[in-house]
Design a protein around this motif. Structure first.
Motif, PDB file in Angstrom:
ATOM      1  N   VAL A  32     -18.490 -52.373   8.060  1.00 47.42           N
ATOM      2  CA  VAL A  32     -18.088 -51.088   8.650  1.00 47.42           C
ATOM      3  C   VAL A  32     -16.651 -50.732   8.260  1.00 47.42           C
ATOM      4  CG1 VAL A  32     -19.703 -51.302  10.569  1.00 47.42           C
ATOM      5  CG2 VAL A  32     -17.360 -52.105  10.864  1.00 47.42           C
ATOM      6  N   ARG A  33     -15.833 -51.747   7.975  1.00 40.97           N
ATOM      7  CA  ARG A  33     -14.462 -51.460   7.527  1.00 40.97           C
ATOM      8  C   ARG A  33     -14.466 -50.660   6.235  1.00 40.97           C
ATOM      9  NH1 ARG A  33     -11.281 -56.532   5.493  1.00 40.97           N
ATOM     10  NH2 ARG A  33     -12.479 -56.055   3.601  1.00 40.97           N
ATOM     11  N   ARG A  34     -15.364 -51.022   5.331  1.00 41.06           N
ATOM     12  CA  ARG A  34     -15.389 -50.352   4.038  1.00 41.06           C
ATOM     13  C   ARG A  34     -15.798 -48.892   4.157  1.00 41.06           C
ATOM     14  NH1 ARG A  34     -17.690 -53.624  -0.999  1.00 41.06           N
ATOM     15  NH2 ARG A  34     -15.976 -54.948  -0.248  1.00 41.06           N
ATOM     16  N   SER A  35     -16.537 -48.556   5.210  1.00 41.31           N
ATOM     17  CA  SER A  35     -16.910 -47.157   5.421  1.00 41.31           C
ATOM     18  C   SER A  35     -15.806 -46.391   6.150  1.00 41.31           C
ATOM     19  CB  SER A  35     -18.222 -47.063   6.206  1.00 41.31           C
ATOM     20  OG  SER A  35     -18.069 -47.600   7.500  1.00 41.31           O
ATOM     21  N   GLY A  36     -14.693 -47.071   6.457  1.00 42.22           N
ATOM     22  CA  GLY A  36     -13.565 -46.400   7.105  1.00 42.22           C
ATOM     23  C   GLY A  36     -13.606 -46.430   8.613  1.00 42.22           C
ATOM     24  N   GLU A  37     -14.559 -47.165   9.203  1.00 48.61           N
ATOM     25  CA  GLU A  37     -14.660 -47.244  10.670  1.00 48.61           C
ATOM     26  C   GLU A  37     -13.798 -48.413  11.151  1.00 48.61           C
ATOM     27  OE1 GLU A  37     -18.896 -46.288  12.124  1.00 48.61           O
ATOM     28  OE2 GLU A  37     -19.211 -47.126  10.127  1.00 48.61           O
ATOM     29  N   TYR A  38     -12.497 -48.201  11.164  1.00 50.23           N
ATOM     30  CA  TYR A  38     -11.570 -49.291  11.400  1.00 50.23           C
ATOM     31  C   TYR A  38     -11.618 -49.821  12.834  1.00 50.23           C
ATOM     32  CZ  TYR A  38      -9.614 -47.877   6.894  1.00 50.23           C
ATOM     33  OH  TYR A  38      -9.445 -47.576   5.562  1.00 50.23           O
ATOM     34  N   ALA A  39     -11.710 -48.929  13.816  1.00 48.10           N
ATOM     35  CA  ALA A  39     -11.765 -49.381  15.217  1.00 48.10           C
ATOM     36  C   ALA A  39     -13.022 -50.222  15.455  1.00 48.10           C
ATOM     37  CB  ALA A  39     -11.729 -48.189  16.157  1.00 48.10           C
ATOM     38  N   LYS A  40     -14.129 -49.798  14.888  1.00 46.46           N
ATOM     39  CA  LYS A  40     -15.382 -50.532  15.028  1.00 46.46           C
ATOM     40  C   LYS A  40     -15.283 -51.886  14.330  1.00 46.46           C
ATOM     41  CE  LYS A  40     -20.375 -49.667  14.610  1.00 46.46           C
ATOM     42  NZ  LYS A  40     -21.381 -48.708  14.096  1.00 46.46           N
ATOM     43  N   ALA A  66      -7.320 -43.409 -13.320  1.00 49.87           N
ATOM     44  CA  ALA A  66      -7.881 -42.790 -12.105  1.00 49.87           C
ATOM     45  C   ALA A  66      -9.371 -42.542 -12.276  1.00 49.87           C
ATOM     46  CB  ALA A  66      -7.152 -41.486 -11.797  1.00 49.87           C
ATOM     47  N   THR A  67      -9.763 -42.100 -13.473  1.00 49.30           N
ATOM     48  CA  THR A  67     -11.179 -41.870 -13.766  1.00 49.30           C
ATOM     49  C   THR A  67     -11.967 -43.177 -13.695  1.00 49.30           C
ATOM     50  OG1 THR A  67     -10.636 -39.997 -15.198  1.00 49.30           O
ATOM     51  CG2 THR A  67     -12.811 -40.999 -15.479  1.00 49.30           C
ATOM     52  N   GLU A  68     -11.384 -44.249 -14.262  1.00 48.81           N
ATOM     53  CA  GLU A  68     -12.063 -45.559 -14.238  1.00 48.81           C
ATOM     54  C   GLU A  68     -12.213 -46.057 -12.806  1.00 48.81           C
ATOM     55  OE1 GLU A  68     -11.649 -50.029 -16.212  1.00 48.81           O
ATOM     56  OE2 GLU A  68     -10.346 -48.398 -16.900  1.00 48.81           O
ATOM     57  N   ALA A  69     -11.169 -45.896 -12.001  1.00 47.41           N
ATOM     58  CA  ALA A  69     -11.228 -46.339 -10.609  1.00 47.41           C
ATOM     59  C   ALA A  69     -12.278 -45.553  -9.831  1.00 47.41           C
ATOM     60  CB  ALA A  69      -9.861 -46.187  -9.943  1.00 47.41           C
ATOM     61  N   THR A  70     -12.383 -44.257 -10.093  1.00 50.52           N
ATOM     62  CA  THR A  70     -13.370 -43.411  -9.417  1.00 50.52           C
ATOM     63  C   THR A  70     -14.787 -43.927  -9.654  1.00 50.52           C
ATOM     64  OG1 THR A  70     -11.947 -41.467  -9.634  1.00 50.52           O
ATOM     65  CG2 THR A  70     -14.277 -41.067  -9.205  1.00 50.52           C
ATOM     66  N   ALA A  71     -15.060 -44.356 -10.885  1.00 55.78           N
ATOM     67  CA  ALA A  71     -16.396 -44.855 -11.230  1.00 55.78           C
ATOM     68  C   ALA A  71     -16.706 -46.180 -10.545  1.00 55.78           C
ATOM     69  CB  ALA A  71     -16.514 -45.008 -12.739  1.00 55.78           C
ATOM     70  N   LEU A  72     -15.656 -46.916 -10.162  1.00 58.89           N
ATOM     71  CA  LEU A  72     -15.857 -48.238  -9.569  1.00 58.89           C
ATOM     72  C   LEU A  72     -16.035 -48.191  -8.059  1.00 58.89           C
ATOM     73  CD1 LEU A  72     -13.149 -50.122 -11.648  1.00 58.89           C
ATOM     74  CD2 LEU A  72     -15.596 -50.637 -11.689  1.00 58.89           C
ATOM     75  N   ILE A  73     -15.603 -47.107  -7.425  1.00 62.64           N
ATOM     76  CA  ILE A  73     -15.682 -46.999  -5.965  1.00 62.64           C
ATOM     77  C   ILE A  73     -17.008 -46.362  -5.578  1.00 62.64           C
ATOM     78  CG2 ILE A  73     -14.646 -45.962  -3.912  1.00 62.64           C
ATOM     79  CD1 ILE A  73     -11.945 -46.132  -5.338  1.00 62.64           C
ATOM     80  N   GLY A  74     -17.744 -47.022  -4.698  1.00 61.25           N
ATOM     81  CA  GLY A  74     -19.072 -46.561  -4.305  1.00 61.25           C
ATOM     82  C   GLY A  74     -19.037 -45.265  -3.514  1.00 61.25           C
ATOM     83  N   PRO A  75     -20.135 -44.482  -3.547  1.00 59.49           N
ATOM     84  CA  PRO A  75     -20.172 -43.180  -2.864  1.00 59.49           C
ATOM     85  C   PRO A  75     -20.089 -43.273  -1.351  1.00 59.49           C
ATOM     86  CG  PRO A  75     -22.343 -43.770  -3.725  1.00 59.49           C
ATOM     87  CD  PRO A  75     -21.375 -44.755  -4.297  1.00 59.49           C
ATOM     88  N   SER A  76     -20.480 -44.411  -0.765  1.00 57.19           N
ATOM     89  CA  SER A  76     -20.452 -44.542   0.696  1.00 57.19           C
ATOM     90  C   SER A  76     -19.141 -45.145   1.196  1.00 57.19           C
ATOM     91  CB  SER A  76     -21.616 -45.425   1.163  1.00 57.19           C
ATOM     92  OG  SER A  76     -21.497 -46.731   0.627  1.00 57.19           O
ATOM     93  N   GLU A  77     -18.247 -45.488   0.278  1.00 60.19           N
ATOM     94  CA  GLU A  77     -16.995 -46.125   0.670  1.00 60.19           C
ATOM     95  C   GLU A  77     -15.948 -45.077   1.018  1.00 60.19           C
ATOM     96  OE1 GLU A  77     -15.959 -48.929  -2.413  1.00 60.19           O
ATOM     97  OE2 GLU A  77     -18.032 -49.629  -2.537  1.00 60.19           O
ATOM     98  N   ASN A  78     -15.206 -45.347   2.089  1.00 63.38           N
ATOM     99  CA  ASN A  78     -14.257 -44.334   2.557  1.00 63.38           C
ATOM    100  C   ASN A  78     -13.037 -45.013   3.176  1.00 63.38           C
ATOM    101  OD1 ASN A  78     -13.345 -41.716   3.046  1.00 63.38           O
ATOM    102  ND2 ASN A  78     -14.184 -41.703   5.106  1.00 63.38           N
ATOM    103  N   ASP A  79     -12.529 -46.040   2.488  1.00 59.17           N
ATOM    104  CA  ASP A  79     -11.423 -46.799   3.054  1.00 59.17           C
ATOM    105  C   ASP A  79     -10.133 -46.556   2.272  1.00 59.17           C
ATOM    106  OD1 ASP A  79     -12.077 -48.094   0.752  1.00 59.17           O
ATOM    107  OD2 ASP A  79     -12.180 -50.104   1.605  1.00 59.17           O
ATOM    108  N   HIS A  80      -9.220 -47.536   2.326  1.00 57.58           N
ATOM    109  CA  HIS A  80      -7.889 -47.357   1.753  1.00 57.58           C
ATOM    110  C   HIS A  80      -7.914 -47.132   0.250  1.00 57.58           C
ATOM    111  CE1 HIS A  80      -8.636 -51.482   0.628  1.00 57.58           C
ATOM    112  NE2 HIS A  80      -7.593 -51.451  -0.160  1.00 57.58           N
TER     113      HIS A  80
END
Length: 540
Positions: A216-224, A441-455
């Motif tokens: 859940v951290r990776r989805s940005g739900e830090y309190a949870k 930045a383009t390379e990093a974008t391709a590596l980060i999953g679509p459901s990820e919303n963290d730091h």
């Protein structure tokens, strides 16, 4: 007195059924006898392998294994029967795994697995694959790790060992999560918990809760995520408040608190721009509501306190790799507060531990931190002009080393972080190499999953914002109109164009995703992704 003949049978039964209290009671009652175990004791190698497995589930630590192995010099091992020789090899391999000598553990287990193809022993073969999979995982070799973990599970299932199968599924879940298969990972955790809830195997049950926190951290739900980590610590503590997994979870919790502190600081900065921070900070202490500045300081200090406690536990176990992770997180916390000197010391010490342990992941993360520190020097223009050049070149060296180290693993997020570090270095005030920054930045974008919303998403958005503001949208569009596209594919150009247009349309359409999707005839999912990458998802 020698260990009673039935002791190994009782200890093995307790292990197979994960009756932890019973097994630990047996071990505590036989400590004096175990201290005397040597080659003259019947079935001694079998007993040593049992003890190694109990160390793996929480009894003492690898230093006990060192003491026991000293009584079996290599000259004696050549006289053992093959089965006992393999058992001792597995004990040595586990000792290497626990101490962080991963290559040695993998080599020994590889030999053991090959031998078990000729001398079938399902329980030992499953255990060898399980330990080998974990060694590959620690090295960041996730494909090899998953292969051996799946093989371990399949052997355990065929052997009708339901409880060991559940324990293996916890590891399998983590590997699926690394591949971006979060839903499958959660399902495996649910199955494992269903089987293990009837046991008192608090280490495994705590691992399940900790894994949920990381998901859940990776989805940005830090309190949870913090709630899950808090429950994990509570579960581990039922076994031992100083268990090494308590330290690991405290490090994970401190990491989340750092991210929360960064969010709070961002809000404080926004309020400062709007002229509201002074009023907020002036709220009387008797007020029920805590001021943003006070909350930021408290969350930051909570993270430092958690790391301090984790370091104490790691020191008790002689776990230098764990101490390295503590130092790394402390370094980032100090850098966040602008304490560059303390951040630098923690980063250097963390890298040295990673180097000694041959831990590419820890070394890469330390280099990412060092690059960020050098870039901070460049931004603050500390020292003379020549010093700025030195700091800038050091940042480039460290970020390139981070990239090389990350490429030696299969950790896509580590590689994404290294790409962002390299991009931020290219975009610093000294280099201003905008095409290089845009490429990373383009390379990093391709590596980060679509459901990820963290730091990582926020760091990438900051890099992209810096590139756009400095290099200018008009220059980019003018270059495209003249056919100047560099080495970009048409798909990459299309994506960059979308990142320019969609946020602008979103602002014009009253920040309504559905309207943007309708006006541009694109999916709402793509609109959300572009807004997230641009750092606008939170506002939406």
């Amino acid at each position: 007195m020698p260990v009673a003949a039935h002791f190994a049978e009782e200890l093995n039964s307790a292990l197979r059924l994960r009756r932890m209290k019973e097994g630990l009671r047996l071990l505590a009652g036989a400590e004096a006898e175990l201290a005397e175990v040597g080659p003259e004791i019947p079935d001694a190698p079998r007993l040593l392998l049992l003890i190694a497995q109990w160390v793996d589930v929480g009894y003492r630590d690898h230093r006990l294994i060192d003491t026991l192995l000293e009584r079996f010099p290599h000259g004696i091992r050549g006289k053992l029967i093959v089965e006992d020789y393999l058992r001792l090899s597995m004990v040595e391999a586990f000792r290497d795994l626990a101490a962080g000598d991963l290559d040695s553990a993998i080599d020994k287990l590889d030999l053991v697995i090959k031998m078990y193809h000729c001398l079938p022993n399902p329980s030992h073969e499953a255990l060898a694959h399980f330990w080998k999979g974990r060694a590959h995982r620690k090295k960041g070799e996730y494909e090899a790790s998953l292969k051996h973990i799946v093989q371990a599970r399949q052997i355990a299932e065929a052997d009708h060992d339901e409880i060991f199968t559940a324990i293996i599924q916890i590891q399998e879940s983590w590997l699926l999560f690394q591949k971006g298969l979060s839903r499958d990972a959660v399902q495996l955790l649910d199955r494992a918990q269903y089987v293990l809830k009837s046991t008192d195997h608090f280490v495994a049950l705590g691992n399940i809760e900790s894994a949920r926190g990381r998901i859940v951290r990776r989805s940005g739900e830090y309190a949870k995520a913090l709630d899950h980590f808090s429950r994990a610590v509570e579960i581990y503590a039922r076994r031992d408040p100083n268990h090494v997994n308590v330290a690991r979870t405290l490090v994970n919790a401190a990491y989340v608190r750092r991210l929360l502190a960064l969010q709070l600081r961002k809000r404080i900065d926004n309020q400062a721009h709007a002229g509201r921070v002074r009023a907020s900070a002036a709220i009387p202490s008797s007020s029920i509501r805590e001021s943003p500045i006070s909350r930021y300081q408290r969350v930051w200090q909570d993270a430092v306190d958690a790391l301090s406690r984790a370091r104490e536990i790691y020191a008790l176990h002689g776990d230098f790799d764990g101490i390295g992770k503590v130092l790394l997180n402390l370094g980032f916390l100090h850098l966040d507060r602008g304490d560059i000197d303390r951040a630098w010391k923690e980063a250097v010490d963390a890298y040295q531990i990673g180097l000694k342990q041959n831990d590419h992941i820890l070394m890469a993360r330390a280099r990412i931190l060092e690059a960020a520190i050098e870039n901070a020097h460049v931004e603050e223009q500390t020292g003379e002009d020549v010093d700025v050049a030195v700091h800038a070149n050091q940042a480039r060296q460290y970020s390139e080393e981070a990239l090389n180290l990350a490429h030696a693993t299969q950790n896509r997020r580590l590689l994404a972080g290294a790409c962002i570090a390299r991009g931020m270095t290219a975009a610093n005030d000294f280099f201003q190499e905008w095409e290089t920054a845009r490429s990373y930045a383009t390379e990093a974008t391709a590596l980060i999953g679509p459901s990820e919303n963290d730091h990582l998403v926020e760091d990438l958005a900051h890099l992209k914002s810096k590139i756009v503001h400095a290099s200018g949208i008009n220059d980019m569009l003018r270059g495209w109109s003249e056919g100047i596209v560099g080495n970009k594919s048409f798909q990459q150009i299309t994506e960059e164009f979308a990142e320019i247009v969609i946020p602008k349309v979103w602002l014009r359409e009253d920040r309504k995703i559905s309207r943007v999707a309708s006006v541009l005839s694109v999916s709402p999912k793509k609109v959300r992704r572009i807004l997230r990458n641009s750092g606008l998802a939170e506002q939406d």
